[in-house]
Scaffold this motif. Structure first.
Motif, short mmCIF file in Angstrom:
data_model
loop_
_atom_site.label_atom_id
_atom_site.label_comp_id
_atom_site.label_asym_id
_atom_site.label_seq_id
_atom_site.Cartn_x
_atom_site.Cartn_y
_atom_site.Cartn_z
N VAL A 38 1.01 -1.24 0.07
CA VAL A 38 -0.06 -0.03 -0.03
C VAL A 38 1.01 1.01 0.02
CG1 VAL A 38 -1.47 1.42 1.41
CG2 VAL A 38 -2.18 -0.87 1.07
N LEU A 39 0.61 2.13 -0.91
CA LEU A 39 1.49 3.55 -0.91
C LEU A 39 0.30 4.53 -0.38
CD1 LEU A 39 3.08 3.23 -4.41
CD2 LEU A 39 3.94 2.64 -2.29
N GLU A 40 0.59 4.87 0.85
CA GLU A 40 -0.40 5.99 1.26
C GLU A 40 -0.10 7.44 0.96
OE1 GLU A 40 -0.35 5.65 5.40
OE2 GLU A 40 -0.74 3.26 5.59
N ALA A 41 -0.72 8.23 0.58
CA ALA A 41 -0.54 9.65 -0.28
C ALA A 41 -1.95 10.13 -0.30
CB ALA A 41 0.00 9.41 -1.28
N PRO A 42 -1.82 11.67 0.06
CA PRO A 42 -3.05 12.26 -0.06
C PRO A 42 -3.60 12.59 -1.22
CG PRO A 42 -1.24 13.83 0.83
CD PRO A 42 -0.70 12.29 0.65
N ALA A 43 -2.61 12.52 -2.37
CA ALA A 43 -2.69 12.77 -3.85
C ALA A 43 -2.45 11.68 -4.50
CB ALA A 43 -2.07 14.05 -4.19
N GLU B 254 -13.35 15.07 -10.74
CA GLU B 254 -14.89 15.87 -10.43
C GLU B 254 -15.09 14.67 -9.22
OE1 GLU B 254 -17.84 16.59 -13.46
OE2 GLU B 254 -19.24 15.97 -11.68
N GLY B 255 -15.15 15.23 -7.99
CA GLY B 255 -15.95 14.71 -6.94
C GLY B 255 -15.10 13.70 -5.95
N VAL B 256 -13.92 13.57 -6.27
CA VAL B 256 -12.94 13.08 -5.24
C VAL B 256 -11.75 13.53 -5.23
CG1 VAL B 256 -11.99 10.90 -5.05
CG2 VAL B 256 -13.88 10.88 -6.26
N PRO B 257 -11.75 14.43 -3.97
CA PRO B 257 -10.64 15.29 -3.65
C PRO B 257 -9.16 14.30 -3.46
CG PRO B 257 -12.50 15.89 -1.95
CD PRO B 257 -12.89 14.64 -2.93
N GLY B 258 -8.12 14.88 -4.06
CA GLY B 258 -7.02 14.10 -3.91
C GLY B 258 -6.65 13.44 -5.02
N LEU B 259 -7.68 13.05 -6.07
CA LEU B 259 -7.54 12.13 -7.52
C LEU B 259 -7.51 13.34 -8.49
CD1 LEU B 259 -7.58 9.26 -8.22
CD2 LEU B 259 -9.98 9.57 -8.73
N PHE B 260 -6.54 13.15 -9.32
CA PHE B 260 -6.01 13.87 -10.47
C PHE B 260 -5.88 12.63 -11.79
CE2 PHE B 260 -4.78 15.91 -6.74
CZ PHE B 260 -4.90 17.23 -7.08
N ALA B 261 -6.00 13.43 -12.92
CA ALA B 261 -6.10 12.49 -14.12
C ALA B 261 -5.29 13.24 -15.33
CB ALA B 261 -7.38 11.86 -14.39
N ALA B 262 -4.53 12.73 -15.91
CA ALA B 262 -3.86 13.30 -17.06
C ALA B 262 -3.54 12.55 -18.24
CB ALA B 262 -2.54 14.07 -16.71
N GLY B 263 -3.33 12.93 -19.45
CA GLY B 263 -3.10 12.44 -20.54
C GLY B 263 -4.65 11.61 -21.00
N GLU B 264 -4.25 10.32 -21.58
CA GLU B 264 -5.43 9.77 -22.41
C GLU B 264 -6.38 9.48 -21.50
OE1 GLU B 264 -4.11 6.68 -25.15
OE2 GLU B 264 -6.36 6.20 -25.57
N LEU C 95 1.60 19.47 -10.57
CA LEU C 95 1.97 20.54 -10.06
C LEU C 95 0.86 20.88 -8.91
CD1 LEU C 95 2.73 23.91 -10.11
CD2 LEU C 95 1.00 23.97 -11.74
N HIS C 96 -0.48 20.48 -8.96
CA HIS C 96 -1.63 20.63 -8.34
C HIS C 96 -1.72 19.32 -7.24
CE1 HIS C 96 -3.18 24.36 -9.98
NE2 HIS C 96 -2.73 23.62 -11.22
N ALA C 97 -1.26 18.40 -7.49
CA ALA C 97 -1.39 17.18 -6.64
C ALA C 97 -0.14 17.45 -5.61
CB ALA C 97 -0.74 15.94 -7.56
N ALA C 98 1.00 18.05 -6.02
CA ALA C 98 2.11 18.50 -4.97
C ALA C 98 1.46 19.52 -4.22
CB ALA C 98 3.22 18.90 -5.83
N ALA C 99 0.70 20.56 -4.69
CA ALA C 99 0.23 21.44 -3.85
C ALA C 99 -0.65 21.15 -2.89
CB ALA C 99 -0.34 22.55 -4.86
N LEU C 100 -1.73 19.91 -3.38
CA LEU C 100 -2.52 19.59 -2.45
C LEU C 100 -2.06 18.79 -1.25
CD1 LEU C 100 -6.06 18.05 -3.05
CD2 LEU C 100 -4.31 16.34 -1.99
N ALA C 101 -0.68 18.15 -1.77
CA ALA C 101 -0.04 17.41 -0.71
C ALA C 101 0.54 18.07 0.40
CB ALA C 101 0.76 16.28 -1.14
N ALA C 102 0.99 19.18 -0.14
CA ALA C 102 1.62 20.18 1.02
C ALA C 102 0.86 20.84 1.84
CB ALA C 102 2.51 21.17 0.06
#
Lengths: 633, 259
Positions: free
Chosen positions: A199-204, A404-414, A442-449
């Motif tokens: 398990v990798l625990e992370a806020p983002a 949308e709707g899940v704080p901490g989740l991001f998606a990029a690319g295809e 960028l925004h994942a790092a900002a959220l984690a910080a």
């Protein structure tokens, strides 16, 4: 409770293709301790297969180019369904993302004055694609891989540990995004080599898992493309957007059977390749749709002159957007004017010298020579449509790539939706990866910080994820072979929800998917957990089935033809559908019966296009696309 | 379309041992070795471990030894074999076996980390890079590398000499040093890094005795020995034995960026 190793990170990136690596580099440079999880070895991601180039309006070859022209081309290519803010950010930021690669060691092909060379491509008004022969994706992935390695070298110098702040977990798979209440708390993974869970625990968590092509029989996509990120998002509660739009690349190899679907780069046409049917007719002139009539040549003479004098002539129709060319080829073959192996002819030998073909298209030359015994410097290729790209994906915020709707989740690319509307232009994928990969990181790092307590991963979630992943070892009596299920799924999607769609066939596809879900619940595997491909496929099936249901359901709902969604029973593009997005949401709570629907659809209206962006188009053009109420006064 | 039954022998096992197993498999027109491995997985050996990805010769994942020769399985057509011949597939010999045809290639990733990255030139911003095609041609050839590691597998310096792995980067990563050394804008020298000396002293360039085995197995047709390793050796040697360089080193010893 399962004994599972846990680690703490700031940002977890799922996928190490162009988007994932660009996100990871950005997150790490912003100070986030970043873990990258990828199914293959580091540097093997599907991005390596991208051939043609990276679209960016640097204007090195034609000085008229700028971000506004690129934006316009992107919106037109996607038949105005694209999320306009994403298309704008993409067009504005792409040149910086390409130039930055040079400072990391990338070596693009050059113009005579020493700048980055740019080539023509379908739907792009000017030569716009930065390229390296026809292996641009390899250059992109290697450059990003080497940049990541350079960051690790810095960390080694500073901390004595290469992996102190950026670690790649290669040949590992994420099967669940874990949550704490509503927000992201980490990822549940297994390691292919040992079969061990961790398990990798992370806020983002950044999803950068690419596409879904392995649900289709004829595809240019690699084995990794099983819709993992799409499914992980759904299972975490995030909706997918416009999943009916699947791009069939017009030119895949058609023979021999074992290579059917492998990509033949669009650069072949960008560099002058022409398409002919079995009568020798250059048939693309017969397929220029009304919305593009004034932008493409009407005669072969004009088309030929364009290569020398692009400002005084209109482009050849071989360079129409991919959806148009794919449909045209499909129609020619159906009408009995196809080549012996069910494709059409693509010929580059009549326009370019053998030396030039080998210089501009080295991997195509190699691929046909080695795999099909065809010398493309002397004879035409046989090509036909192949499933290549999914425009639909995780519904994201245009600026931040946040799901949308899940704080901490991001998606990029295809895996992210919106950017390309109903059809992606060639070359816009690699630029998309870079622009939105960076933004996601960028925004994942900002959220984690951000200050505040970290989310916690409950043992119950870990146990549930472990049990789900181990289920194929306990299938018992009546176990189903995952390989068989996969083949049946590919046939169903290819035949019933493929390039040309009909209502009754899609309804049949949904019935078959329900039955496949039932059987997949009994998918069983032999052997043990150490590097067991049968087990990996059994787990990937869940994702492919979920995503395929999204595609079929949304395709059945959208009663028009637009871009990568062509309905034989609804052949016209309907302006009334322009401002409509289809969201696929998970049925909550997940039904216990595997045959029950997993996905429900929701129609949402798109945000009005900003007036200054609308003003980039002529009114006469907008009238062809926009719904009545959307037109500027 | 013609179909025939072919005989295969495939190594199965793991770090604790294993052996060759016999299979008889149907082969169709135009197929490659990887198709046959996939057919076996779908029929009689669902847990047969193999790495693959693009199946188009672009990613360099499906490396193995076919009849003893390092090759990409996706680019090895069945038509190159006699139909009566038994085709033997074994894992890459220079790396430890994980399972079946999958080996532990982490050696290569360790070596990749030991080569210092591209050093961007001071004062040249993004978008300002100017290079002539003729000057990037050489490094571009090396950047065609798909990291299949067949050259690393076949190189006799490490193939039968595990003890050399510590000191020797292998053809792929010596070629990476050459690529950076020939990059028109690499500013390593200005930053005090001598790539040629590093090739000799840190990456084991001297172990290479130019037998060209690496070039022979390269699926991308990169002329690793002729275009990367020999020129790198010549440049490194120039440095080492040139009396002017020697004198310069003596005189300019205190300058940190001296060659």
């Amino acid at each position: 409770m399962a004994q599972v190793d846990r680690q703490q990170w700031d940002v977890v990136v799922v996928g190490a293709g162009g988007a994932g690596l660009r996100a990871a580099i950005e997150a790490r440079e912003r100070g986030a301790r970043t873990a990258v999880v990828c199914k293959s070895l580091f540097g093997k991601a599907h991005t390596v297969m991208a051939e043609g180039g990276i679209a960016a309006s640097m204007g090195n070859v034609n000085g008229h180019d700028n971000w506004q022209v690129h934006f316009r081309d992107t919106m037109r290519g996607g038949k105005f369904l694209g999320q306009w803010r994403m298309a704008e950010l993409h067009a504005r930021e792409a040149p910086d993302r390409v130039w930055e690669l040079e400072t990391w060691g990338a070596l693009f092909d050059r113009t005579p004055d020493g700048r980055i060379s740019q080539r023509n491509f379908g739907g792009h008004e000017y030569p716009r694609l930065a390229h390296v022969g026809d292996r641009t994706g390899l250059e992109l992935i290697r450059t990003l891989q080497q940049k990541a390695t350079a960051l690790q070298q810095e960390d080694f110098a500073a901390y004595g540990d290469h992996e102190a702040r950026l670690k790649v977990f290669q040949e590992c798979t994420v099967t669940r995004v874990l949550k704490d209440g509503g927000r992201v708390a980490g990822a549940f993974c297994y390691e292919r080599e040992s079969g061990r869970f961790f398990v990798l625990e992370a806020p983002a968590v950044v999803l950068a898992t690419g596409g879904i092509g392995k649900s289709f029989k004829t595809t240019s996509n690699s084995w990794e493309y099983t819709g993992d990120g799409h499914a992980l998002a759904l299972l975490a509660g995030a909706p997918l957007l416009n999943m009916e739009f699947v791009q069939f690349h017009p030119t895949g190899m058609v023979w021999p059977p074992s290579v059917k679907g492998i990509l033949v780069t669009e650069s072949v046409r960008g560099d002058g390749g022409v398409l002919r049917n079995s009568d020798g007719r250059r048939f693309m002139f017969d397929y220029v749709p009304d919305v593009f009539k004034d932008k493409y040549a009407q005669t072969e003479d004009e088309a030929d002159r364009w290569y020398e004098d692009p400002d005084g002539n209109r482009r050849p129709p071989e360079l129409l957007p991919r959806d148009e060319v794919a449909r045209a080829i499909n129609a020619e073959v159906k009408a009995g004017r196809g080549s012996p192996h069910g494709g059409v002819y693509l010929d580059v030998s009549t326009r370019m010298s053998p030396e030039r073909v080998k210089r501009r298209l080295p991997s195509m030359y190699h691929q046909f020579k080695e795999l099909a015994d065809v010398d493309i410097t002397a004879e035409p290729m046989e090509v036909g449509p192949t499933c290549h790209y999914v425009m639909g994906g995780v519904a994201v915020d245009s600026e931040t790539a946040a799901a949308e709707g899940v704080p901490g989740l991001f998606a990029a690319g295809e895996v992210a939706g919106g950017m390309h509307g109903s059809n992606r232009l060639g070359g816009n994928s690699l630029s998309d990866l870079l622009v939105f990969g960076r933004r996601a990181g960028l925004h994942a790092a900002a959220l984690a910080a951000a200050p505040g307590p970290r989310p916690r991963v409950s043992p119950e979630q870990v146990d549930a994820a472990a049990a789900e992943a181990l289920a194929p070892f306990h299938a018992g009596e009546g176990a189903e072979n995952p390989y068989t299920l996969h083949q049946e799924l590919q046939n169903a999607m290819n035949d019933l929800v493929g390039i040309i769609r009909r209502e009754d066939e899609m309804a049949e596809a949904l019935r078959r998917l329900a039955s496949l879900r039932e059987r997949a619940a009994r998918a069983g595997v032999e052997g043990h957990r150490q590097f067991n491909p049968g087990w990996h496929l059994a787990l990937d099936l869940r994702n492919m089935l979920l995503v395929s249901e999204c595609v079929a359901r949304a395709a059945l709902e959208r009663t028009e033809s637009r871009g990568g969604h062509t309905r034989e029973d609804c052949p016209a593009m309907e302006r009334a559908w322009r401002p409509v997005n289809l969201l696929c949401r998970p049925v909550e709570p997940p039904p216990a019966d595997p045959a029950a629907d997993r996905i429900r659809l929701e129609r949402v209206r798109t945000e009005p296009i900003r007036p200054d962006l609308l003003a980039l188009f002529e009114k006469e053009e907008l009238v062809k696309y926009l719904a009545e109420e959307e037109l500027p006064a | 379309m013609t179909t025939y039954d072919a005989r295969f022998r495939i190594w199965r096992g793991d770090a604790d041992g294993g052996g060759l197993r016999d299979f008889t498999v149907e082969v169709h027109d135009g197929e490659v070795v990887l198709d046959i491995v996939h057919r076996l997985q779908a029929t009689e050996a669902p847990d047969l471990a193999v790495r693959w990805n693009c199946k188009a010769g672009k990613c360099g994942s499906c490396s193995a030894e076919v009849n003893g020769r390092p090759r990409l399985m996706c680019m090895t057509r069945m038509s190159v074999f006699d139909r009566a011949e038994t085709v033997t597939i074994t894992p890459l010999r220079a790396f430890p076996v994980v399972r079946d045809l999958v080996t532990d290639v982490s050696f290569n990733y360790r070596k990749a980390r030991e080569v210092p990255a591209f050093v961007p030139p001071e004062g040249v911003g993004p978008g300002e890079y100017r290079m002539q095609q003729v000057d990037v041609d050489r490094s571009q050839e090396f950047r065609k590398c798909i990291e299949c590691f067949l050259c690393q597998d076949t190189c006799h310096v490490v193939r039968d000499h595990e003890e050399n792995k510590e000191a020797f980067a292998g053809p792929r990563f010596l070629m990476r040093v050459a690529e950076l050394d020939m990059h028109p804008l690499d500013a390593a020298a200005a930053s005090g890094l001598d790539r040629r000396r590093a090739a000799q002293e840190e990456h084991g360039l001297g172990y290479c005795n130019i037998t060209k085995c690496c070039t022979e197995v390269c699926p991308e047709g990169i002329r690793i020995t002729d275009n990367a390793l020999i020129p790198l050796k010549e440049r490194a040697a120039d440095r080492k034995y040139d009396p002017l360089v020697w004198l310069g080193n003596r005189i300019l010893r205190r300058r940190p960026d001296a060659p």
